[in-house]
Write an enzyme that holds these catalytic residues in place. Structure first.
Site, PDB file in Angstrom:
ATOM      1  N   ARG A 162       7.395   0.898   5.812  1.00  0.00           N
ATOM      2  CA  ARG A 162       6.890   0.536   4.495  1.00  0.00           C
ATOM      3  C   ARG A 162       7.987   0.175   3.514  1.00  0.00           C
ATOM      4  NH1 ARG A 162       2.380   0.732   0.892  1.00  0.00           N
ATOM      5  NH2 ARG A 162       3.090   1.355  -1.173  1.00  0.00           N
ATOM      6  N   ARG A 188      13.043   7.911  12.880  1.00  0.00           N
ATOM      7  CA  ARG A 188      13.037   7.029  11.713  1.00  0.00           C
ATOM      8  C   ARG A 188      13.741   7.671  10.532  1.00  0.00           C
ATOM      9  NH1 ARG A 188       7.319   5.394   9.940  1.00  0.00           N
ATOM     10  NH2 ARG A 188       8.638   4.547   8.308  1.00  0.00           N
ATOM     11  N   LYS A 237      17.658   9.277   3.400  1.00  0.00           N
ATOM     12  CA  LYS A 237      16.970   8.066   3.878  1.00  0.00           C
ATOM     13  C   LYS A 237      16.477   7.241   2.692  1.00  0.00           C
ATOM     14  CE  LYS A 237      12.455   8.331   5.322  1.00  0.00           C
ATOM     15  NZ  LYS A 237      11.565   7.383   4.616  1.00  0.00           N
ATOM     16  N   ASN A 238      15.807   7.916   1.759  1.00  0.00           N
ATOM     17  CA  ASN A 238      15.132   7.179   0.696  1.00  0.00           C
ATOM     18  C   ASN A 238      16.078   6.730  -0.422  1.00  0.00           C
ATOM     19  OD1 ASN A 238      12.785   7.220   2.142  1.00  0.00           O
ATOM     20  ND2 ASN A 238      11.907   8.970   1.063  1.00  0.00           N
ATOM     21  N   ASP A 278       6.469  15.202   0.935  1.00  0.00           N
ATOM     22  CA  ASP A 278       7.152  15.108   2.223  1.00  0.00           C
ATOM     23  C   ASP A 278       7.421  16.477   2.854  1.00  0.00           C
ATOM     24  OD1 ASP A 278       7.296  12.287   2.045  1.00  0.00           O
ATOM     25  OD2 ASP A 278       8.960  12.496   0.649  1.00  0.00           O
ATOM     26  N   ARG A 303      -0.411   1.640   3.099  1.00  0.00           N
ATOM     27  CA  ARG A 303      -1.124   1.873   1.853  1.00  0.00           C
ATOM     28  C   ARG A 303      -0.978   0.660   0.949  1.00  0.00           C
ATOM     29  NH1 ARG A 303       3.045   5.729   2.575  1.00  0.00           N
ATOM     30  NH2 ARG A 303       4.619   5.447   0.968  1.00  0.00           N
ATOM     31  N   PRO A 304      -1.740   0.638  -0.125  1.00  0.00           N
ATOM     32  CA  PRO A 304      -1.777  -0.571  -0.946  1.00  0.00           C
ATOM     33  C   PRO A 304      -0.425  -0.920  -1.573  1.00  0.00           C
ATOM     34  CG  PRO A 304      -3.288   1.140  -1.816  1.00  0.00           C
ATOM     35  CD  PRO A 304      -2.639   1.693  -0.617  1.00  0.00           C
ATOM     36  N   ILE A 305      -0.251  -2.199  -1.924  1.00  0.00           N
ATOM     37  CA  ILE A 305       0.966  -2.623  -2.617  1.00  0.00           C
ATOM     38  C   ILE A 305       0.602  -3.345  -3.919  1.00  0.00           C
ATOM     39  CG2 ILE A 305       2.326  -2.809  -0.496  1.00  0.00           C
ATOM     40  CD1 ILE A 305       2.059  -5.888  -0.838  1.00  0.00           C
ATOM     41  N   ASP A 306      -0.617  -3.066  -4.399  1.00  0.00           N
ATOM     42  CA  ASP A 306      -1.095  -3.739  -5.617  1.00  0.00           C
ATOM     43  C   ASP A 306      -0.160  -3.556  -6.812  1.00  0.00           C
ATOM     44  OD1 ASP A 306      -1.946  -1.070  -5.145  1.00  0.00           O
ATOM     45  OD2 ASP A 306      -3.326  -1.189  -6.844  1.00  0.00           O
ATOM     46  N   CYS A 352       3.555   3.661   9.797  1.00  0.00           N
ATOM     47  CA  CYS A 352       2.866   4.778  10.432  1.00  0.00           C
ATOM     48  C   CYS A 352       1.523   4.906   9.747  1.00  0.00           C
ATOM     49  CB  CYS A 352       3.672   6.058  10.264  1.00  0.00           C
ATOM     50  SG  CYS A 352       3.977   6.456   8.536  1.00  0.00           S
TER      51      CYS A 352
HETATM   52  N1  EPU Z   1       0.168   3.331  -4.305  1.00  0.00           N
HETATM   53  C1  EPU Z   1      -0.777   2.389  -4.609  1.00  0.00           C
HETATM   54  N2  EPU Z   1      -0.396   1.097  -4.812  1.00  0.00           N
HETATM   55  C2  EPU Z   1       0.898   0.723  -4.683  1.00  0.00           C
HETATM   56  C3  EPU Z   1       1.879   1.683  -4.382  1.00  0.00           C
HETATM   57  C4  EPU Z   1       1.463   2.987  -4.189  1.00  0.00           C
HETATM   58  O1  EPU Z   1      -1.946   2.689  -4.688  1.00  0.00           O
HETATM   59  O2  EPU Z   1       1.180  -0.467  -4.860  1.00  0.00           O
HETATM   60  C5  EPU Z   1      -0.244   4.716  -4.113  1.00  0.00           C
HETATM   61  C6  EPU Z   1      -0.022   5.153  -2.665  1.00  0.00           C
HETATM   62  O3  EPU Z   1      -1.118   4.798  -1.851  1.00  0.00           O
HETATM   63  C7  EPU Z   1       0.153   6.635  -2.809  1.00  0.00           C
HETATM   64  C8  EPU Z   1       0.776   6.797  -4.194  1.00  0.00           C
HETATM   65  O4  EPU Z   1       0.595   5.565  -4.847  1.00  0.00           O
HETATM   66  O5  EPU Z   1      -1.081   7.275  -2.822  1.00  0.00           O
HETATM   67  C9  EPU Z   1       2.228   7.148  -4.213  1.00  0.00           C
HETATM   68  O6  EPU Z   1       2.938   6.346  -3.346  1.00  0.00           O
HETATM   69  P1  EPU Z   1       4.404   5.873  -3.685  1.00  0.00           P
HETATM   70  O7  EPU Z   1       4.360   4.417  -3.965  1.00  0.00           O
HETATM   71  O8  EPU Z   1       5.059   6.749  -4.666  1.00  0.00           O
HETATM   72  O9  EPU Z   1       5.109   6.129  -2.342  1.00  0.00           O
HETATM   73  P2  EPU Z   1       6.325   5.329  -1.890  1.00  0.00           P
HETATM   74  O10 EPU Z   1       7.167   4.983  -3.040  1.00  0.00           O
HETATM   75  O11 EPU Z   1       5.862   4.232  -1.008  1.00  0.00           O
HETATM   76  C10 EPU Z   1       8.162   7.133  -1.518  1.00  0.00           C
HETATM   77  C11 EPU Z   1       8.882   7.611  -0.308  1.00  0.00           C
HETATM   78  C12 EPU Z   1       7.945   8.463   0.518  1.00  0.00           C
HETATM   79  C13 EPU Z   1       7.477   9.618  -0.340  1.00  0.00           C
HETATM   80  C14 EPU Z   1       6.819   9.096  -1.612  1.00  0.00           C
HETATM   81  C15 EPU Z   1       6.426  10.187  -2.558  1.00  0.00           C
HETATM   82  C16 EPU Z   1      10.459   5.864   0.186  1.00  0.00           C
HETATM   83  C17 EPU Z   1      10.872   4.774   1.099  1.00  0.00           C
HETATM   84  N3  EPU Z   1       9.337   6.476   0.480  1.00  0.00           N
HETATM   85  O12 EPU Z   1       7.081   6.370  -1.011  1.00  0.00           O
HETATM   86  O13 EPU Z   1       8.667   8.914   1.607  1.00  0.00           O
HETATM   87  O14 EPU Z   1       6.561  10.395   0.376  1.00  0.00           O
HETATM   88  O15 EPU Z   1       7.709   8.219  -2.299  1.00  0.00           O
HETATM   89  O16 EPU Z   1       7.528  10.922  -2.945  1.00  0.00           O
HETATM   90  O17 EPU Z   1      11.161   6.184  -0.767  1.00  0.00           O
HETATM   91  C18 EPU Z   1       8.956   9.647   3.789  1.00  0.00           C
HETATM   92  O18 EPU Z   1      10.177   9.600   3.557  1.00  0.00           O
HETATM   93  O19 EPU Z   1       8.465  10.165   4.814  1.00  0.00           O
HETATM   94  C19 EPU Z   1       8.055   9.082   2.829  1.00  0.00           C
HETATM   95  C20 EPU Z   1       6.782   8.795   3.117  1.00  0.00           C
END
Ligand code: EPU
Length: 422
Positions: free
Chosen positions: A95, A403, A24-25, A310, A124-127, A119
């Site tokens: 997301r 999903r 998926k990712n 995960d 979560r933040p996107i800063d 979900c």
């Molecule tokens: N974070 C921030 N600000 C940001 C981005 C992230 O504070 O702008 C924080 C998040 O709140 C979190 C941490 O950084 O606490 C890590 O989040 P990350 O950005 O790494 O997560 P992600 O890239 O959004 C991907 C996978 C997730 C997986 C995580 C960790 C995708 C689409 N999603 O998420 O997959 O858990 O990396 O490996 O690649 C899932 O497949 O169920 C899933 C949630």
């Protein structure tokens, strides 16, 4: 919204082969990357899951033509007309929609998108994304419901992630490919989906060095689009692989997980072996059975190659069957332990220690209950708990599971599970 649910009768041993789908990712990143190309992009081994369908809808909505060219294979083509608004009601459902914002910005000079959710843990933040784009010269405007980003020209910059972010790394990498000058991304994420994406982009004319390490250097093409010379093959889903290995360790009587890449799961495999689980593996398969006695062990989730977040909820289900106590420490996300009350209602003994840690007392025998998936990974953990529980369970809100998992019930039925979608 569909209202389907799973009805599961637990207690059966599982046996046989289960095939892993594309990740998926990984699929969710190569689809947006197709915007960086002047040629059509062929993608193989795409999992047929809801998040991928939503990403396809978003691409189509901004002007892509998406054609099926075989089972689980798509060809994505962009013409001259490309929209810059990510459709709100689709983008806010998952997301990963934010990954598309990077290539849209790079290709069209602007992008508007809603706050991405999906979900409980998706909101979560996107800063980090915004900081990266600003550094590259974009202006960011926040409106009531989302963001408008504009950049006549993105410039390569030296950018350090203040926290490691997987999608952040991928999105900025995709933004930088067409930029002017050199981008350096420091404290980048290491997940295998990142070098896989970079390798394909490099074969198509991008200049990315160091993907898969914590410093990635990208020499921008200065606006020149990429040309795909071959198809992209989505790598095997390592999370799905891990789910089935954990399931096998709980109730497997020789489960063989095929079409996977065990190299992406060395941490989980080492952990399972330390619990007494016997594992055999080849280049693209792993087999696993439940040991006579399963020991317990603490885990602490980490970025790759650490213990992946995960698989944290499935691992907790495993620990409800292990002898002894274990502490589960979730360090990557807030709110990703919100499923324990439901496991306790099924008979588990899990005590919260603080907002990021729980203590599991095992072994416990679980009883079937009605439970509702909070997100896709915890949803799958509930399916696992239901498969080991005595009696009937009903798992609701299975859109969350759809999903990320393709026809999970049919694949589980093949290894002997009593699970029905109603
Ligand atoms: N974070 C921030 N600000 C940001 C981005 C992230 O504070 O702008 C924080 C998040 O709140 C979190 C941490 O950084 O606490 C890590 O989040 P990350 O950005 O790494 O997560 P992600 O890239 O959004 C991907 C996978 C997730 C997986 C995580 C960790 C995708 C689409 N999603 O998420 O997959 O858990 O990396 O490996 O690649 C899932 O497949 O169920 C899933 C949630």
């Amino acid at each position: 919204m569909e209202m389907a649910e799973f009805v599961i009768n637990g207690g059966r041993k599982l046996k046989g082969e289960i095939k892993i789908m594309g990740a998926k990712n990984s699929a969710l990143k190569i689809l947006p990357a197709s915007l960086l190309f002047s040629t059509p992009v062929k993608i193989k081994n795409i999992p047929l899951i809801e998040d991928v369908f939503r990403m396809r809808d978003l691409l189509t909505d901004i002007g892509a033509s998406v054609k099926e060219i075989g089972e689980r294979s798509l060809e994505v083509r962009f013409g001259r007309e490309i929209g810059s608004n990510l459709k709100k009601d689709i983008a806010e459902r998952f997301r990963a929609s934010i990954v598309l914002a990077g290539p849209v910005l790079a290709r069209t000079g602007r992008v508007s998108f809603p706050f991405p959710g999906g979900c409980v843990i998706g909101k979560r933040p996107i800063d980090i994304f915004l900081d990266g784009w600003k550094k590259m010269g974009a202006t960011v405007r926040e409106s009531g419901s989302g963001f408008d980003i504009a950049a006549k020209r993105l410039s390569g910059k030296d950018f350090t992630f203040k926290n490691i972010s997987v999608t952040g790394t991928e999105t900025l990498m995709l933004s930088a490919v067409l930029a002017h000058g050199k981008t350096i991304l420091r404290n980048a994420a290491l997940e295998p989906e990142i070098p896989s994406l970079a390798e394909f982009l490099n074969k198509s004319g991008a200049k990315i060095k160091g993907a898969g390490t914590s410093t990635i250097e990208i020499i921008g093409t200065g606006g020149k689009l990429l040309k795909a010379r071959r198809a992209f093959e989505v790598i095997p889903d390592r999370i799905e692989t891990g789910d089935f290995l954990i399931l096998g360790a709980i109730i497997g009587d020789n489960i063989k997980v095929t079409d996977c890449n065990p190299e992406h799961l060395t941490t989980l495999i080492a952990m399972l072996e330390s619990l007494g689980v016997k594992i055999k593996m080849g280049k693209n398969w792993v087999s696993v059975s439940r040991p006579k006695i399963l020991s317990s062990s603490d885990i602490k989730t980490k970025e790759y190659p650490g213990f992946v977040t995960d698989l944290q909820a499935p691992y907790t289900v495993l620990m409800t069957q292990a002898h002894g106590e274990s502490i589960i420490f979730e360090t990557v996300f807030d709110g990703r332990l919100n499923y324990i009350d439901d496991l306790n209602r099924m008979g588990a003994k899990i005590t919260p220690l603080d907002t990021h840690r729980v203590l599991v007392h095992g072994p416990t025998s679980l009883r079937g209950r009605e439970i509702e998936s909070p997100d896709l990974r915890a949803g799958l953990a509930f399916v696992m708990a239901a498969l080991i529980a005595k009696g009937e369970s009903i798992v609701k809100n299975i859109y969350q599971i759809d999903r990320g998992y393709e026809k999970i019930e049919e694949r589980l039925q093949k290894i002997g599970a009593d699970i029905k979608r109603i």
